[in-house]
Design a protein around this motif. Structure first.
Motif, short mmCIF file in Angstrom:
data_model
loop_
_atom_site.label_atom_id
_atom_site.label_comp_id
_atom_site.label_asym_id
_atom_site.label_seq_id
_atom_site.Cartn_x
_atom_site.Cartn_y
_atom_site.Cartn_z
N VAL A 127 1.08 27.37 0.27
CA VAL A 127 0.97 26.11 0.23
C VAL A 127 -0.04 25.45 0.99
O VAL A 127 -0.55 24.35 1.19
CB VAL A 127 2.01 25.21 0.34
N ARG A 128 -0.70 26.45 2.09
CA ARG A 128 -1.76 26.26 2.91
C ARG A 128 -3.13 26.15 2.28
O ARG A 128 -3.93 27.05 2.26
CB ARG A 128 -1.70 27.51 4.05
N THR A 129 -3.22 25.03 1.73
CA THR A 129 -4.55 25.08 0.74
C THR A 129 -5.53 24.38 1.64
O THR A 129 -5.37 23.56 2.31
CB THR A 129 -4.20 23.99 -0.25
N ARG A 130 -6.64 25.08 1.69
CA ARG A 130 -7.53 24.80 2.42
C ARG A 130 -8.35 23.37 2.17
O ARG A 130 -8.81 23.38 0.82
CB ARG A 130 -8.69 25.73 2.72
N SER A 131 -8.89 22.56 2.95
CA SER A 131 -9.32 21.45 2.38
C SER A 131 -10.89 21.53 2.34
O SER A 131 -11.55 22.67 3.09
CB SER A 131 -9.10 20.35 3.46
N ARG A 132 -11.59 20.54 1.50
CA ARG A 132 -12.92 20.92 1.42
C ARG A 132 -13.49 19.96 2.43
O ARG A 132 -14.77 20.06 2.43
CB ARG A 132 -13.23 20.41 -0.03
N PHE A 133 -12.83 19.13 3.12
CA PHE A 133 -13.29 18.36 4.16
C PHE A 133 -12.93 18.76 5.45
O PHE A 133 -11.93 19.22 5.91
CB PHE A 133 -13.03 16.95 3.85
N ASP A 134 -14.03 19.05 6.14
CA ASP A 134 -14.07 19.32 7.69
C ASP A 134 -13.71 18.05 8.74
O ASP A 134 -14.58 17.34 8.72
CB ASP A 134 -15.33 20.10 8.13
N VAL A 135 -12.74 17.98 9.33
CA VAL A 135 -12.32 16.73 9.79
C VAL A 135 -12.36 16.87 11.43
O VAL A 135 -12.32 16.10 12.36
CB VAL A 135 -10.79 16.13 9.67
N VAL A 211 -6.92 5.86 8.91
CA VAL A 211 -5.72 6.43 9.39
C VAL A 211 -4.59 6.32 8.28
O VAL A 211 -4.59 5.32 7.67
CB VAL A 211 -5.13 5.50 10.54
N LEU A 212 -3.96 7.26 8.03
CA LEU A 212 -2.65 7.40 7.04
C LEU A 212 -1.40 7.09 7.70
O LEU A 212 -1.06 7.71 8.76
CB LEU A 212 -2.49 8.67 6.30
N MET A 213 -0.64 6.13 7.63
CA MET A 213 0.49 5.69 8.16
C MET A 213 1.70 5.88 7.18
O MET A 213 1.49 5.42 6.04
CB MET A 213 0.65 4.24 8.51
N LYS A 225 -1.70 17.00 2.84
CA LYS A 225 -2.24 15.99 2.02
C LYS A 225 -3.24 15.43 2.55
O LYS A 225 -4.28 14.99 1.98
CB LYS A 225 -1.19 15.33 1.20
N ALA A 226 -3.03 14.77 3.96
CA ALA A 226 -3.95 14.02 4.64
C ALA A 226 -5.23 14.83 4.81
O ALA A 226 -6.24 14.47 4.81
CB ALA A 226 -3.27 13.66 5.84
N TRP A 227 -4.97 16.10 5.37
CA TRP A 227 -6.30 17.00 5.28
C TRP A 227 -7.27 17.10 4.09
O TRP A 227 -8.39 17.02 4.20
CB TRP A 227 -5.58 18.48 6.00
N LEU A 231 -8.56 12.87 5.99
CA LEU A 231 -8.26 12.06 6.91
C LEU A 231 -8.10 12.73 8.15
O LEU A 231 -7.36 13.83 8.63
CB LEU A 231 -6.73 11.69 6.47
N PRO A 232 -8.63 12.05 9.48
CA PRO A 232 -8.59 12.65 10.56
C PRO A 232 -7.16 12.29 11.41
O PRO A 232 -6.97 12.78 12.44
CB PRO A 232 -9.73 11.81 11.32
N LEU A 233 -6.44 11.26 10.91
CA LEU A 233 -5.30 10.88 11.75
C LEU A 233 -3.98 10.39 10.75
O LEU A 233 -4.49 9.67 9.85
CB LEU A 233 -5.65 9.47 12.56
N LEU A 234 -2.92 11.07 11.04
CA LEU A 234 -1.71 10.95 10.29
C LEU A 234 -0.74 10.35 11.38
O LEU A 234 -0.56 11.11 12.39
CB LEU A 234 -1.31 12.13 9.72
N ALA A 235 -0.17 9.15 11.02
CA ALA A 235 0.79 8.67 12.15
C ALA A 235 2.05 8.18 11.13
O ALA A 235 2.02 8.00 10.07
CB ALA A 235 0.34 7.32 12.42
#
Length: 275
Positions: A127-135, A211-213, A225-227, A231-235
């Motif tokens: 499940v360690r899917t690599r994101s296409r986005f570099d945060v 931000v994802l809250m 999922k946030a990555w 998304l740079p921030l998960l709270a």
């Protein structure tokens, strides 16, 4: 009444000074299976609260690495399925011809439940899917005061929770604390997928500077999922897991847990929170 809330007759018990019982009608959060199909072939089944099902399917496909942008999907539509009466618990997705089909891996089990999205998958590596986005280079900054106020804003927007008390929530906020979209579901991972699917269809990915809250804990899967959405921030109002902290550090994300005004714990990426 929408399909996300339903009524049932219950026996209410009061063990106060004068014990009593009475029958009453109670409102419950609905839970039904949703099957996600690719070109009419079953891919995944998740137990979810009906509503925003196309967003849920799109967010799921993105967070699983099947798609990377909205243009990867030609059509996504609700189907009647085989239930009588029709419950429309099937989403059929047709991918563009340039999108490779997901690799079939016996170690992966795409059946998920409302309580845990990745319990059926065989290993963390699966499940360690690599994101296409570099945060890592996302220079967003958010005031600790603004961050501390997000749980109350999230809770105030939870209309279905007010009626049932049984739904998780995920909200997408700006760095200034403005709520852009909120989704509720019996499954916290479904609520996040619905938010990400909305952002995908709105052309907002990657979600740099946002931000994802979430209303529950911060799990490995929610961090992933946030990555995947950039998304740079998960709270989260509750605790993170060790794997969530490790993944946030690996991805260059900021991870905040136990966010309950006036306190919070920053487990990774503290440089984005200003005081």
């Amino acid at each position: 009444m929408g399909r996300n809330v339903t009524r049932r007759t219950v026996v209410s018990v009061d063990l106060g000074a004068v014990p009593s019982t009475r029958q009453k009608r109670d409102e419950l959060a609905a839970e039904e299976p949703l099957e996600i199909r690719l070109r009419k072939q079953p891919l995944a089944v998740t137990m979810r609260t009906p509503g925003h099902d196309i967003d849920l399917a799109m967010g799921f496909l993105l967070s699983e690495g099947v798609i990377g942008k909205a243009d990867d999907v030609l059509t996504a539509q609700l189907c009647a399925g085989t239930d009588t009466p029709n419950t429309y618990n099937v989403v059929d997705v047709v991918l563009d011809s340039h999108v490779p089909p997901p690799v079939t891996d016996p170690s992966r089990n795409f059946y998920t439940t409302s309580s845990c999205g990745v319990c059926g998958k065989a290993s963390i590596d699966a499940v360690r899917t690599r994101s296409r986005f570099d945060v890592t280079g996302d220079a967003m900054r958010i005031s600790a005061r603004v961050l501390a106020g997000l749980p109350d804003k999230l809770r105030a927007a939870q209309r279905a929770f007010d009626r049932t008390g049984g739904l998780h929530a995920a909200g997408l906020f700006t760095a200034g604390g403005d709520l852009l979209v909120l989704r509720e579901d019996v499954g916290r991972h479904n609520a996040v997928d619905k938010v990400i699917g909305w952002a995908l269809r709105e052309g907002r990915l990657p979600l740099a500077g946002h931000v994802l809250m979430v209303s529950g804990r911060a799990s490995f899967e929610l961090t992933q999922k946030a990555w995947m959405a950039g998304l740079p921030l998960l709270a989260a109002v509750s605790a993170p897991s060790t794997l969530a902290v490790d993944l946030a550090g690996e991805a260059g994300m900021t991870l905040v847990g136990f966010l309950r005004e006036p306190r919070m714990n920053i487990y990774a990426g503290a440089q984005r929170v200003t005081f």
